[in-house]
Enzyme design. Structure first.
Site, PDB file in Angstrom:
ATOM      1  CB  THR A 118      52.144  32.785  33.788  1.00 32.28           C
ATOM      2  OG1 THR A 118      52.590  34.185  33.325  1.00 32.28           O
ATOM      3  CG2 THR A 118      53.371  32.129  33.476  1.00 32.28           C
ATOM      4  CE  LYS A 194      55.986  35.550  32.957  1.00 30.18           C
ATOM      5  NZ  LYS A 194      54.609  35.808  33.651  1.00 30.18           N
ATOM      6  CE  LYS A 269      51.302  30.191  37.633  1.00 27.90           C
ATOM      7  NZ  LYS A 269      50.585  31.568  37.233  1.00 27.90           N
TER       8      LYS A 269
END
Lengths: 320, 320, 320, 320
Positions: A118, A194, A269
């Protein structure tokens, strides 16, 4: 330092896996076990590699081990036709692909790379463009499901690829690590999906914690309130699966001292990646921006920093 | 101005309904039709009463109409054993119960009142205490499901009552207007549940609109993104039922020009009640407070003020 | 319980003062001392009255004391021509003016009331209208300057009055307690000015604490940073007078363990009044709303609740 | 395309200036005029250079022009002992210093560079470290005062330098372009001071606009309210110099249709730098984060994007 019992015969039959960390370890295990292919693995940390090799040696005591350890991403690229990467952040991916001994220096036409990290969509695009210049194929394929999903092999892969045929090519390998493969659109859209999903999740959790906190302060049982939300317009994954009230769901992190689950540092994050993308696209997102600061604030406290992100509720509860 | 064909024989068999507005009109229709009881109705607005009578006359052309029109809440209280109230805001409820010709002035021991209005829990408690002083029973029973649920008779009633037996007494009447009756705890908890649920809904919608907006700005199809969220941790009622993307769900307000649904002005009212309760209980709720201001901002624009609250997405989209 | 040495001769020469709390005590002292008028005082708390009487007896050992203690606001109104009120919140003012033994029950035409309490402008208007019905004059005249300004007699009075002549009539009395009298416009505008000023102050302090916190985290000396802000576009009262950095200004609350100054609970009260007025007028104020929640959050922690509002900086600093 | 009449005799007597944009143009003019030194200039845009040369030719019709045009930053570095840079963003500075024909490739020991750009402190540190490796000196020296201050020569320079002696060396040159030079501490602190100051300014302006908006909605004259704030605890540069109310200050941007002043896009850039630094240092800054989104939202509207940042007030006013 480590060894393999047998080198795979050709790159055609071999898969590569770079990044044997918390997620990658389980994913590579499942890829090896369920695909039946040979595996070439690499991690910058030798201990991560040893752990992986040891585990699989034990699992396959009677069989020969079909795993080779590479000394660089380049070697992984040279020896495998399909290369997975699962690394923490953008700079690691840049190094793994574009570094001196990176994937690009070993790749050949027709090979295919799926990056499940990611990271920033712009960095991903930068990398997959370089892969394309080498007449190979690079796509983004981040996952949802967390460490538990990685271990159980139930991840969902969100794949950004220019053509459906590419997704079809990588699907069998991905399904050996997960249960869903979604084609999200062109390159980068896997990451976009995502990040946007996790942003929404983050905001919803803040809303859930505040609403349940208010109900509690007003004298209502938060478990009963959760039950009502669950059959009302307030229902969501946050309420029915990751509920922040200890004891409402027996297996939620909140019921285990907010251990396990989705660490607040990690969702922070992802929210950070979303806000960075928002800045790049000049998207004003007020509630999301505040949400980022709230998670940052809470994760700065030592007692909360490694807990599941539903620990927000505890933070609110202690503010009385 | 209006009339009924036959007075109900005794208060034992008669239900009362005060407030024939957007919600109350449909609820009273269903109560009348499905309970089989006689009805005494009141609304401060004669037109609302006429509309209700005319509609039911047409429906019951062959039968005699079992509806009486009262001249005051007091008369409703005198003539019925079970009294529903469904009014817009706290002052209306205060007037209907405690006013000169209010329910309290006509109520007698053992009668039971359910207030389905969404008002301040503290005002509700003030009123139900007064009802108790008259040896009658007053409970809060706000609903979820909106105008469509009211019309379809599929509302959920969230009832705050000191004893389960009270809920059992009112359940048959409520189930003639809805499909679920949830006992939320003691007096006031029905309202608390309603307000907290809607607060969470409001925050989730902001999160959904921002996340979908970001995805769109990053180049992703928001319908595909919605589909992915729907099978991921971002799923919620907001995504699968009230989705803000036009065309994703054929029957969502967003697909009908943001018409119908839950007007932004009304969710703003509910969020306002929640934030007022937060102030009273010294609960700090950062994301909720910002959410209130965002809805207030958007609802101040004439083009959005009467739209479904998912119109937030349109507001974001126009900010490019 | 208490006594006066001499009753003032006529209401013409007598001032009234209701509310001898933290602020009112000092204001009444100065009014008595500097105006030379007789004083009739009232406080619901007998100890507050005793303390006031004792102090002034000591001060005026040789002279006869020109202070009378009233048994109700009504008695104050009956015996004085000019009546000051200084009470904590809206309900106290309602009771003092409109209660059974309230000012209204004792007032006569031509008398003049100045309310220095910081309350909701709508409540103030409600009260001053009632005063007007009695052919007397009621105006709002809240103050800035805090307890230190009250003691030093350096308060600024912000007066809302329909005519300048009214302000001129009360000015001499007010100037015996302060150094500035500002006519803000019609009734209620004194309160509006007070509330809006304090709202701005509250937001500015949050901004100052966050900016100084950031500078510190980035490695800069916050005192030097304050000095630079002081000669730059970031300068404000918050930086040059109420600076949150301990040791930058020797007399700021921050240099005394955040003691003294403007208690976070009190600025929270004022911000609450502003946000309440924002709701009434449908004003969307995002940063202000968040500011309210931040102060509420911090003031909920026992270690901060009684500190100066610049303690926000400490709260941020401990979040590392 | 352009020319100079005479090459300066030695690098000892020559100053360099890179970046002749909106700010740099005026700064270089003042540096040339007031220092009496020879100048070597460079801009990537030839038109910016021509404009600068033409202007100075006209100014110095009788004298010979002591300005040389360089073909690269390297040439500037080679030919001058003191080099100013004033460029829009981090990548420009990286290119100007570290690029193929950058300053580093032409610099020699003992020369000194002052970068007045407002960029990320981390990028500045990266660049000045490289300068140090070449035994030269690089410091950050961003300015406050805007285009008007640049033209008038009244800028304040905030200098981050490891030793006071360095500041003393550059002071004469800087004072030919400004009126204040502040030593903020070690390398990077000039930028930190600039960014933190502007962040505070940004938050204060949001607070001022919201508070003045509320006062107006409550019926008060915002000019009178500004006057009261100016003598109260709400006073700040925002109120007394950049006041957002049209007509309150004759020369404020708000009185000129929000033209001139500090463009909302530019303060948004600075707030963005601050929030980026906040992320790097894990500083949670709720009000600042929201402030960034508010400016981003407003600057996305075409009618506001080029206006002074006080146009926030107009945006609020139109939301009624």
């Amino acid at each position: 330092m480590f060894s393999t019992t047998r080198a795979p015969s050709s790159s055609e039959e071999t898969y590569g896996f770079i990044g044997l960390g918390q997620m990658g370890y389980h994913m590579a295990n499942n890829l090896y076990k369920n695909s039946g292919k040979n595996l070439v693995v690499y991690d910058i940390n030798p201990k991560a590699v040893s752990r992986f090799i040891e585990y699989n040696k034990q699992q396959s005591s009677n069989d020969s081990l079909r795993i080779e350890v590479a000394s660089s991403p380049r070697e992984v690229a040279e020896k495998s036709s399909f290369i997975m990467t699962m690394l923490p952040e953008s700079p690691h991916i840049k190094e793994a692909y574009l570094g001196e001994k990176g994937i690009l220096s070993g790749i050949s036409p027709g090979k295919i790379c799926v990056d499940s990290s990611t990271i920033e969509p712009t960095v991903s695009l930068e990398v997959t463009k370089e892969v394309a210049k080498a007449s190979a194929i690079g796509v983004d394929g981040p996952v949802s499901g967390g460490v538990m999903g990685a271990e159980a092999g139930t991840l969902t892969f969100m794949v950004g690829a220019p053509e459906k045929s590419i997704v079809e090519r990588v699907e069998p390998a991905l399904l050996s690590m997960g249960k869903n493969v979604v084609h999200c659109g062109d390159l980068g859209t896997g990451l976009i999906a995502k990040i946007c999903n996790n942003l929404l999740l983050a905001v919803t959790m803040v809303g859930a914690c505040e609403a349940l906190h208010l109900g509690t302060k007003l004298g209502m049982d938060p478990k009963l309130l959760s039950s009502i939300m669950n059959i009302s317009s307030g229902r969501s994954w946050t309420i029915d699966t990751a509920n922040p009230i200890p004891g409402y769901l027996p297996n939620s992190p909140s019921s285990k001292g907010y251990e396990g689950g989705f660490a607040i540092k990690l969702i922070l994050k992802d929210v950070g990646l979303a806000m960075s993308a928002a800045k790049d696209t000049k998207s004003s997102m007020m509630a999301s921006a505040l949400t980022e600061q709230i998670y940052r604030h809470v994760s700065n406290y030592e007692q909360y920093s490694n807990k599941d992100f539903s620990v927000l509720y505890k933070w609110l509860k202690e503010n009385k």
